[in-house]
Write an enzyme that holds these catalytic residues in place. Structure first.
Site, short mmCIF file in Angstrom:
data_model
loop_
_atom_site.label_atom_id
_atom_site.label_comp_id
_atom_site.label_asym_id
_atom_site.label_seq_id
_atom_site.Cartn_x
_atom_site.Cartn_y
_atom_site.Cartn_z
N LYS A 211 0.83 -1.20 0.00
CA LYS A 211 0.00 0.00 0.00
C LYS A 211 0.87 1.26 0.00
CE LYS A 211 -3.32 2.94 0.42
NZ LYS A 211 -4.30 2.97 1.51
N CYS A 265 -3.70 9.57 2.36
CA CYS A 265 -2.81 8.53 1.85
C CYS A 265 -1.53 9.09 1.23
CB CYS A 265 -3.55 7.67 0.81
SG CYS A 265 -4.77 6.55 1.52
#
Length: 421
Positions: A211, A265
């Site tokens: 990720k 993010c």
């Protein structure tokens, strides 16, 4: 027989959609959040933030009795932890929310449960979460050692786009990494309840790092576009035209520059890699520094534009970190407006943000910042500052192009205009 009860810890932008999509598939879900207002809103079938289609899912799930919210975990067969993982100090990861979730979960575990960490995390965090729980519950284990009951720990990072969460939760491929292979298998079976994409099994550390790598890849490419905007400005050429022409090469696909990078993010995750491998992650660090410096560059463009005006009015369009949402986390637009208000207190900053009703806390303390409608901003702004290309602003592009404009998104590119940035 599949899992029939799930606890979702954290009812934010990821936790609540995940809870709602599981409930839509007939799973009994208890969502847990530390905010009483969030718990009350969910139990009324309401959504405390903007996300297309989510309100319908939540309302139906609560009405059917498949979704309820609470302030503390209750016994369930599986738990999904989706709490914030910001950074503190010199871009060090803050795992306090995960630790608090682990400590809240520990008392309700009996053995046999599946505990999945969805929060984007530095490598090794899933193992740390397991260690925190097992420290509180030494009668449990991850592998059945000494005959102790097993709790299965896994990591499944979210990889959805705000504004499309309810679609991408279902359609995107998922990576599932277990502390043990059995944990990865059990987690995969849970996500198969709603996920139509491919579910890829690996170990927990690889899943955590995957990720971070995905978002670092995007950050590096955005940094290239943002750096090009600085180069183009120095050379006196239009970066939007430059990129359009370069992208006609069959193997070139340059992204669009902006005022910086925001969100929970891309603006955060690369620092987790830098923290884990500081000597090796040189390109990733540089990309973060380029993107983190862009708001300051935009600020100076605005200050240049208002030079000579004693008490200027700057009309700033957009506060969210991306178009068409109300998510303000790590938004460069907020940083720019805040720094402008602080640096130039004689200026008035009129903010146009159609997706919020009040200014965020970072801006409420400034007497020279107001939230207004676009009509007022267009009429009285000495300089127009386009920070977010919301669809609601598209109809203003012709008017903006005739104003003294700093367009950080290229929305008015290729229009004759009095552009200053």
């Amino acid at each position: 027989m599949g899992i029939s009860t799930v606890g979702v810890i954290g009812l934010g932008y990821i936790g609540l959609p995940t809870a709602a999509i599981l409930a839509a598939q007939g799973v009994a879900v208890t969502g847990v959040d530390v905010s009483p207002s969030t718990v009350d809103a969910v139990n009324r079938g309401q959504v405390p933030f903007v996300e297309p289609d989510l309100a319908g899912y939540v309302s139906e799930a609560v009405s059917s009795g498949k979704l309820r919210a609470a302030l503390a975990p209750v016994p369930a067969e599986a738990y999904i932890v989706a709490v914030p993982t910001p950074f503190i100090g010199d871009h060090k990861p803050d795992l306090s929310y995960i630790k608090a979730a682990a400590e809240a979960l520990a008392p309700v575990l009996r053995g046999g449960e599946l505990v999945i960490l969805e929060s984007t995390s530095p490598p090794g965090t899933t193992r740390r979460m397991a260690d925190w729980i097992l420290a509180a519950r030494p009668d449990l284990s991850v592998d059945g050692a000494d005959g102790r009951p097993v709790v299965y720990f896994a990591h499944c990072p979210e990889r959805v786009l705000p504004g499309r969460i309810m679609v991408e939760l279902v359609t995107n491929d998922r990576i599932v990494g277990g502390i043990t292979p059995e944990a990865a298998l059990r987690a995969s079976e849970l996500y198969q309840v709603f996920c139509q994409g491919e579910i890829l099994q690996t170990d927990a550390v690889t899943a955590e790092t995957a990720k971070l790598v995905e978002n670092s890849f995007r950050d590096v490419n955005i940094a290239f576009a943002n750096e090009l905007s600085l180069v183009a400005d120095r050379l006196g050429i239009d970066v939007w035209e430059l990129i359009r022409l370069a992208n006609h090469h069959p193997r070139v696909n340059i992204l669009q520059p902006g005022p910086g990078v925001g969100g929970h993010c891309i603006a955060v995750d690369p620092w987790f890699i830098v923290d884990a491998a500081p000597d090796e992650a040189r390109l990733i660090r540089t990309a973060r520094e380029v993107n983190d410096s862009k708001p300051r560059w935009v600020l100076h463009k605005v200050l240049d534009a208002v030079a000579g005006i004693e008490s200027p009015v700057v009309a700033a369009y957009g506060l969210a970190f991306k178009p068409n949402i109300d998510d303000l986390r790590e938004s460069p637009a907020i940083e720019i407006v805040r720094d402008l208000a602080a640096t130039f207190p004689q200026a008035t900053v009129l903010v146009v943000e159609p997706h919020v009703d009040t200014l965020p806390a970072e801006l409420e303390t400034f007497d020279n910042v107001r939230l207004v409608e676009a009509e007022e901003a267009l009429e009285v702004g000495d300089v127009q500052l386009l920070l977010v290309d919301h669809t609601a602003f598209r109809g203003l592009s012709e008017q903006l192009a005739t104003k003294r404009l700093v367009d950080t998104r290229g929305m008015t590119a290729n229009r004759p205009q009095a552009r200053v940035g």
